[in-house]
Design an enzyme around this catalytic site. Sequence first.
Site, short mmCIF file in Angstrom:
data_model
loop_
_atom_site.label_atom_id
_atom_site.label_comp_id
_atom_site.label_asym_id
_atom_site.label_seq_id
_atom_site.Cartn_x
_atom_site.Cartn_y
_atom_site.Cartn_z
N MET A 174 -14.64 -2.71 5.44
CA MET A 174 -13.30 -2.14 5.60
C MET A 174 -13.05 -1.03 4.57
O MET A 174 -13.94 -0.66 3.81
CB MET A 174 -12.25 -3.23 5.42
CG MET A 174 -11.98 -4.04 6.65
SD MET A 174 -10.59 -5.15 6.35
CE MET A 174 -10.26 -5.73 8.00
N GLY A 175 -11.84 -0.55 4.55
CA GLY A 175 -11.46 0.50 3.59
C GLY A 175 -10.64 1.59 4.24
O GLY A 175 -10.26 2.55 3.61
N ARG A 176 -10.44 1.44 5.54
CA ARG A 176 -9.72 2.46 6.32
C ARG A 176 -10.40 3.81 6.11
O ARG A 176 -11.59 3.93 6.37
CB ARG A 176 -8.26 2.51 5.90
CG ARG A 176 -7.31 2.68 7.07
CD ARG A 176 -5.88 2.72 6.60
NE ARG A 176 -5.32 1.42 6.37
CZ ARG A 176 -4.61 0.74 7.25
NH1 ARG A 176 -4.39 1.25 8.43
NH2 ARG A 176 -4.11 -0.45 6.98
N ARG A 224 -29.52 -5.83 13.53
CA ARG A 224 -28.31 -6.61 13.84
C ARG A 224 -27.11 -5.98 13.13
O ARG A 224 -27.26 -5.39 12.06
CB ARG A 224 -28.44 -8.05 13.32
CG ARG A 224 -29.51 -8.86 13.99
CD ARG A 224 -29.09 -9.31 15.40
NE ARG A 224 -30.03 -10.25 15.97
CZ ARG A 224 -31.16 -9.92 16.58
NH1 ARG A 224 -31.51 -8.65 16.70
NH2 ARG A 224 -31.95 -10.85 17.10
N GLY A 257 0.82 -1.21 0.00
CA GLY A 257 0.00 0.00 0.00
C GLY A 257 0.86 1.26 0.00
O GLY A 257 2.08 1.17 -0.14
N GLY A 297 1.82 3.30 2.35
CA GLY A 297 2.85 3.37 3.40
C GLY A 297 4.09 2.60 3.00
O GLY A 297 5.22 3.11 3.11
N ASP A 349 -8.35 -1.60 -0.29
CA ASP A 349 -9.03 -0.32 -0.05
C ASP A 349 -9.27 0.52 -1.31
O ASP A 349 -10.10 1.41 -1.30
CB ASP A 349 -8.22 0.52 0.96
CG ASP A 349 -8.04 -0.19 2.29
OD1 ASP A 349 -8.84 -1.10 2.59
OD2 ASP A 349 -7.10 0.15 3.02
N ARG A 401 -10.62 -9.64 3.19
CA ARG A 401 -9.25 -9.66 2.66
C ARG A 401 -8.79 -11.08 2.33
O ARG A 401 -7.68 -11.27 1.84
CB ARG A 401 -8.32 -9.04 3.70
CG ARG A 401 -7.58 -7.86 3.15
CD ARG A 401 -6.94 -7.05 4.21
NE ARG A 401 -5.89 -7.73 4.93
CZ ARG A 401 -5.28 -7.21 6.00
NH1 ARG A 401 -5.64 -6.00 6.42
NH2 ARG A 401 -4.33 -7.83 6.62
O1 F6P Z 1 -5.53 -1.56 4.32
C1 F6P Z 1 -6.23 -2.76 4.29
C2 F6P Z 1 -7.03 -2.97 5.54
O2 F6P Z 1 -7.71 -4.20 5.45
C3 F6P Z 1 -7.99 -1.85 5.90
O3 F6P Z 1 -9.18 -1.92 5.13
C4 F6P Z 1 -8.20 -2.08 7.36
O4 F6P Z 1 -8.55 -0.90 8.02
C5 F6P Z 1 -6.82 -2.53 7.81
O5 F6P Z 1 -6.16 -3.03 6.66
C6 F6P Z 1 -6.83 -3.60 8.87
O6 F6P Z 1 -5.51 -3.80 9.26
P1 F6P Z 1 -5.02 -5.06 10.11
O7 F6P Z 1 -5.03 -6.24 9.18
O8 F6P Z 1 -3.64 -4.68 10.54
O9 F6P Z 1 -5.99 -5.24 11.21
#
Ligand code: F6P
Length: 385
Positions: A213-215, A297, A104, A106, A171, A306
């Site tokens: 997810m998606g940060r 719920r 990614g 980073g 993401d 993932r």
């Molecule tokens: O960047 C991919 C991601 O799956 C994000 O969507 C999520 O916020 C993060 O990584 C989760 O990270 P980890 O696997 O360190 O919990």
Amino acid sequence: NVTLAVLTSGGDSQGMNAAVRSVVRVSIQLGVTVYFVKEGYHGLIEGKAYITKANWYDVSFTLNLGGTIIGTKRCMPFMTREGRMKATKNMISLGISNLVVIGGDGSLTGANIFREEWPSHINELLKNSNYCLFLLTFGNKHLNIRLEEIDEETSKKFDHLNLVGIVGSIDNDFSGTDMTIGADTALHRILEAIDSIVSTAFSHQRTFIMEVMGRNCGYLAVKSALMCEADYLFIREWPQKLDWPEKLCKNVQMARNHGKRLNIIIVSEGAVDSNGNAITSEMVKNVLVDRLNQDARITVLGHVQRGGSPSAFDRILASRMGAHAVMCLLESTAETEPKVVCLNANTIVHQSLMECVKSTMEIGKAIEEKDFDRALKLRGQSFNQ
Ligand code: F6P
């Protein structure tokens, strides 16, 4: 004889193996020696057992595997110059000065710092080497140190690092590419889960809050909301005004009044309101229970998104990107700035790694500064996919 190394870094994503496979096979086909670096930057710093020569068959039957067969790790020591220096030393000891990083933003930013520093690492290693040589003249005591360092010839041969990045992330949050490797599969996973939820929600006339997810990026949330006919969507780049509970209830109630037996609400894990405060799945559920007396719920999809086999799209995308990365490296010189492989209008291209990282960071900055209009505009490219 050209030698390159490939590593995966940061969070894994489906399709990373297809990219690794493509890098390995295209390299071998072109007579390039290729190394795996196991466990990302950690392996680069540890060296030895972590950096192994790859052969054609090491990557057989990996196209269909999720995750990364060469491992990945979040690595703090690589954030330090000392760690990166060790990585340089390990690479040149194996004759490697070409690197493909799959990860990614980073991980790719880290790779660029590594590349920028590389010449100074080489100088320092050479300086230490001369110093050790001096010590050697006073006895054999330091012989082992001398053998670990480098000579003039090696320092000239490895005076720069060629670097190419490939973006692997579910993401789809990287500027410059229409799609990142894994985003398509993650979207499939989310939709499969929602399709399963719908039947039980229908039976019990329930509302389900699906957290995806998606940060900080709302791509997965937006696309899944559109494709499952969700009743409401919460994402970071489009913060809800503070009266969101009223609007949410109005939408949900209207659907029920028209005979809809269930509601689906999508909450991106990074969702916020217009003050920048988090909107959580729990908060959304409480509103629906307290105000509408709904049977609601929460399903947090988590890392299921993932995992699993990559989609055909991700296998193809990753294979194309891997092949392009090798070609890019072979064309690189000391003057070439690092590249990132991107998909633009279904064509694989390369762009300046740092330009793309910079504009990705700009989105993050806009979000931090609560300039959500700008963030949404900057996201345009990926949201259009
Ligand atoms: O960047 C991919 C991601 O799956 C994000 O969507 C999520 O916020 C993060 O990584 C989760 O990270 P980890 O696997 O360190 O919990």
